[in-house]
Each structure stands twice: as structure tokens, then as C-alpha cells.
Write a protein that holds these residues in place. Structure first.
Motif, PDB file in Angstrom:
ATOM      1  N   LEU A 153      15.799-140.249  -0.214  1.00 15.17           N
ATOM      2  CA  LEU A 153      15.458-139.130   0.664  1.00 15.17           C
ATOM      3  C   LEU A 153      16.116-139.283   2.033  1.00 15.17           C
ATOM      4  N   ALA A 154      16.135-140.513   2.534  1.00 13.54           N
ATOM      5  CA  ALA A 154      16.728-140.758   3.849  1.00 13.54           C
ATOM      6  C   ALA A 154      18.220-140.471   3.842  1.00 13.54           C
ATOM      7  N   PHE A 155      18.924-140.957   2.834  1.00 16.13           N
ATOM      8  CA  PHE A 155      20.366-140.732   2.778  1.00 16.13           C
ATOM      9  C   PHE A 155      20.694-139.263   2.500  1.00 16.13           C
ATOM     10  N   ARG A 156      19.868-138.584   1.719  1.00 12.90           N
ATOM     11  CA  ARG A 156      20.084-137.157   1.488  1.00 12.90           C
ATOM     12  C   ARG A 156      19.882-136.368   2.788  1.00 12.90           C
ATOM     13  N   TRP A 157      18.880-136.777   3.549  1.00 10.17           N
ATOM     14  CA  TRP A 157      18.636-136.142   4.859  1.00 10.17           C
ATOM     15  C   TRP A 157      19.828-136.329   5.781  1.00 10.17           C
ATOM     16  N   LEU A 158      20.406-137.516   5.790  1.00 11.14           N
ATOM     17  CA  LEU A 158      21.568-137.787   6.639  1.00 11.14           C
ATOM     18  C   LEU A 158      22.792-137.015   6.163  1.00 11.14           C
ATOM     19  N   GLU A 198      22.669-134.032   4.718  1.00  6.80           N
ATOM     20  CA  GLU A 198      22.447-132.661   5.163  1.00  6.80           C
ATOM     21  C   GLU A 198      22.675-132.537   6.669  1.00  6.80           C
ATOM     22  N   LEU A 199      22.318-133.576   7.406  1.00  2.00           N
ATOM     23  CA  LEU A 199      22.552-133.563   8.852  1.00  2.00           C
ATOM     24  C   LEU A 199      24.041-133.534   9.167  1.00  2.00           C
ATOM     25  N   ALA A 200      24.832-134.284   8.382  1.00  2.00           N
ATOM     26  CA  ALA A 200      26.282-134.278   8.570  1.00  2.00           C
ATOM     27  C   ALA A 200      26.851-132.884   8.324  1.00  2.00           C
ATOM     28  N   LYS A 201      26.345-132.196   7.295  1.00  2.00           N
ATOM     29  CA  LYS A 201      26.795-130.829   7.028  1.00  2.00           C
ATOM     30  C   LYS A 201      26.449-129.906   8.192  1.00  2.00           C
ATOM     31  N   THR A 202      25.241-130.070   8.745  1.00  2.00           N
ATOM     32  CA  THR A 202      24.830-129.242   9.877  1.00  2.00           C
ATOM     33  C   THR A 202      25.727-129.488  11.084  1.00  2.00           C
ATOM     34  N   CYS A 203      26.139-130.748  11.270  1.00  2.00           N
ATOM     35  CA  CYS A 203      27.019-131.091  12.396  1.00  2.00           C
ATOM     36  C   CYS A 203      28.456-130.659  12.155  1.00  2.00           C
ATOM     37  N   GLY A 204      28.813-130.435  10.892  1.00  2.00           N
ATOM     38  CA  GLY A 204      30.185-130.081  10.568  1.00  2.00           C
ATOM     39  C   GLY A 204      31.124-131.268  10.585  1.00  2.00           C
ATOM     40  N   VAL A 205      30.589-132.464  10.318  1.00  2.00           N
ATOM     41  CA  VAL A 205      31.417-133.668  10.273  1.00  2.00           C
ATOM     42  C   VAL A 205      31.295-134.296   8.894  1.00  2.00           C
ATOM     43  N   PRO A 206      32.344-134.983   8.411  1.00  2.00           N
ATOM     44  CA  PRO A 206      32.248-135.658   7.105  1.00  2.00           C
ATOM     45  C   PRO A 206      31.152-136.728   7.139  1.00  2.00           C
ATOM     46  N   TYR A 207      30.429-136.829   6.048  1.00  2.00           N
ATOM     47  CA  TYR A 207      29.324-137.795   5.992  1.00  2.00           C
ATOM     48  C   TYR A 207      29.819-139.226   6.212  1.00  2.00           C
ATOM     49  N   LYS A 208      31.016-139.513   5.711  1.00  2.00           N
ATOM     50  CA  LYS A 208      31.537-140.883   5.830  1.00  2.00           C
ATOM     51  C   LYS A 208      31.855-141.253   7.277  1.00  2.00           C
ATOM     52  N   ARG A 209      31.919-140.253   8.157  1.00  2.00           N
ATOM     53  CA  ARG A 209      32.177-140.543   9.571  1.00  2.00           C
ATOM     54  C   ARG A 209      30.905-140.635  10.396  1.00  2.00           C
ATOM     55  N   LEU A 210      29.775-140.294   9.796  1.00  2.00           N
ATOM     56  CA  LEU A 210      28.509-140.390  10.512  1.00  2.00           C
ATOM     57  C   LEU A 210      28.149-141.867  10.688  1.00  2.00           C
ATOM     58  N   LEU A 211      27.766-142.234  11.902  1.00  2.00           N
ATOM     59  CA  LEU A 211      27.388-143.613  12.203  1.00  2.00           C
ATOM     60  C   LEU A 211      25.893-143.773  11.947  1.00  2.00           C
ATOM     61  N   ILE A 212      25.536-144.731  11.104  1.00  2.00           N
ATOM     62  CA  ILE A 212      24.132-144.867  10.679  1.00  2.00           C
ATOM     63  C   ILE A 212      23.703-146.330  10.718  1.00  2.00           C
ATOM     64  N   ALA A 213      22.554-146.572  11.330  1.00  2.00           N
ATOM     65  CA  ALA A 213      21.872-147.868  11.226  1.00  2.00           C
ATOM     66  C   ALA A 213      20.437-147.550  10.812  1.00  2.00           C
ATOM     67  N   LEU A 214      20.094-147.873   9.575  1.00  2.00           N
ATOM     68  CA  LEU A 214      18.809-147.469   8.993  1.00  2.00           C
ATOM     69  C   LEU A 214      17.982-148.697   8.649  1.00  2.00           C
ATOM     70  N   ARG A 215      16.725-148.662   9.068  1.00  2.00           N
ATOM     71  CA  ARG A 215      15.828-149.766   8.751  1.00  2.00           C
ATOM     72  C   ARG A 215      14.494-149.240   8.242  1.00  2.00           C
ATOM     73  N   GLY A 216      14.043-149.741   7.107  1.00  2.00           N
ATOM     74  CA  GLY A 216      12.740-149.390   6.571  1.00  2.00           C
ATOM     75  C   GLY A 216      11.743-150.489   6.862  1.00  2.00           C
ATOM     76  N   GLU A 217      10.525-150.116   7.173  1.00  2.00           N
ATOM     77  CA  GLU A 217       9.505-151.115   7.456  1.00  2.00           C
ATOM     78  C   GLU A 217       8.122-150.558   7.169  1.00  2.00           C
ATOM     79  N   GLU A 218       7.164-151.453   7.036  1.00  2.00           N
ATOM     80  CA  GLU A 218       5.768-151.072   6.861  1.00  2.00           C
ATOM     81  C   GLU A 218       5.055-151.195   8.198  1.00  2.00           C
ATOM     82  N   GLY A 219       4.275-150.181   8.555  1.00  2.00           N
ATOM     83  CA  GLY A 219       3.583-150.174   9.833  1.00  2.00           C
ATOM     84  C   GLY A 219       2.582-151.302   9.945  1.00  2.00           C
ATOM     85  N   GLU A 220       2.444-151.849  11.151  1.00  2.00           N
ATOM     86  CA  GLU A 220       1.516-152.956  11.370  1.00  2.00           C
ATOM     87  C   GLU A 220       0.061-152.506  11.262  1.00  2.00           C
TER      88      GLU A 220
END
Length: 209
Positions: free
Chosen positions: A54-59, A61-83
Motif C-alpha cells: 500500500l505504501a509503495f502504491r501510494w508513492l 500515485e504521488l509520482a503520477k500526481t507530481c508528473g515525475v517518473p517514479y524511479k526519480r522519486l526520492l524515498i526513505a521509508l520506515r515501518g514501526e510499531e507504536g510504543e
């Protein structure tokens, strides 16, 4: 720490983890990010592989909205469980959107996530470059001193290939400007001089997807 250092063989580990987190933050702080986002999930949290999908699909779609290729989008993604409640969620740094209207794109990114997840909560903020630094980046990715004592947070961050390429390019350009720090002998002279140069940071701890 034990009174006798020999009996406390893991005393270096907290220090090492803290250094890893700091070095990783410094590396990412050199990038001009556009947004910091915290996507979460509504109701029952899906399995981790579905969450990341879901996260990568969201990103994408965001690249499409920005009009930039997805491979050029800069991404640092971290998943975690809330304390507090143990609910899984993401922290994400996004760059390369080439936007001039951060306010509009911020709301568009939030809307895209809500549509994709059935109204789940997401917080998207413009990245504050005036505060860019190791501590700021670490906090953006949900890492604090307490978490760094538990594990090396750099091993839990997924970086896009575009981020890896950009960091390598920054390191390479820094080496060209500063030189290698070797001894160079002047022509026609027996004296030598050291070329002043600064060592570049090359992070090798980040996990790759």
C-alpha cells in the motif's frame, strides 16, 4: 555498566548503535527532501507485506500526481510499531517531487492515502530544511534515543534506488573537489605537500528493498 569492564562485554553496543544512527542521519540530511509523512492504517492493520505494498502504491500515485517518473522519486521509508498501542505505521521522507506548490501537493498526498486505505489517518508536512541535520532526520523517521538503544534503526529503513544513486553522486563529487588526501611532490622540488581534503560519509548500513 558493570564495575568490572571485563564482565560487561556488550558495553560498546549502545555506543555503536548510537553512532550508526547518527551517521545514517547525517547521510540522509544531505538530501533536499520535500515532505515528511506518517501514514497509518484504519481498523485491523494488514500484514506487513500488504502494508508495504500500500505504501509503495501510494508513492507511485504521488509520482503520477507530481508528473515525475517514479524511479526519480526520492524515498526513505520506515515501518514501526507504536510504543503506546503497538499499531504498525510508517514514517517516510519524500523528495524529487519538483513541486512549486507544497501546500497543494501536501493535501493531494493525504487525499491519495485516504482513498487507498479507506480513510486511514496520514500526516504530511513540508520538510523543514532550516532544521536539516542528523537529529532532525532521525526524528522524522521515528528514531529517538530510546529506540536506538533497542536496535540499529538504519537496518529498518528502505531507501529507493534514486536515493542510493544520489548519495553516491554526492560522495563522488565531494571526492573530486577535495582530492584523496595523498602526498603530492612538487615539480623540481624535493619537498612534498598534503592535499587538503575531507573524507566523505558513505553509509553502508541501510537495508535495501
Amino acid at each position: 555498566m558493570a564495575k568490572n569492564p571485563r564482565t560487561d562485554r556488550n558495553w560498546r553496543e549502545p555506543i555503536r548503535r548510537s553512532q550508526v544512527g547518527t551517521d545514517f542521519g547525517i547521510t540522509l540530511a544531505r538530501i533536499q527532501w520535500d515532505f515528511f509523512a506518517t501514514p497509518s492504517f484504519k481498523g485491523s492493520v494488514p500484514r506487513p507485506n500488504i502494508c508495504y505494498g500500500l505504501a509503495f502504491r501510494w508513492l507511485q500515485e504521488l509520482a503520477k500526481t507530481c508528473g515525475v517518473p517514479y524511479k526519480r522519486l526520492l524515498i526513505a521509508l520506515r515501518g514501526e510499531e507504536g510504543e503506546m498501542n503497538g499499531r504498525f505505521h510508517f514514517h517516510c521522507l519524500i523528495g524529487g517531487t519538483a513541486t512549486r506548490n507544497y501546500h497543494t501537493l501536501q493535501h493531494q498526498a493525504e487525499w491519495l492515502w485516504k482513498i487507498q486505505t479507506g480513510g486511514a489517518r496520514v500526516d504530511v508536512r513540508q520538510y523543514d530544511r532550516s532544521q536539516a541535520g542528523a537529529d532532525y532526520v532521525a526524528k522524522c523517521l521515528g528514531a529517538n534515543a530510546y529506540e536506538l538503544n533497542k536496535y540499529s534503526f538504519a537496518n529498518t529503513v528502505t531507501l529507493s534506488s534514486s536515493v542510493i544513486r544520489l548519495i553516491a553522486s554526492i560522495d563522488e563529487s565531494g571526492e573530486r573537489r577535495c582530492g584523496s588526501g595523498h602526498m603530492k611532490k612538487r615539480a623540481g622540488s624535493e619537498s612534498s605537500e598534503v592535499l587538503a581534503g575531507q573524507s566523505t560519509i558513505c553509509d553502508e548500513t541501510a537495508s535495501l528493498d
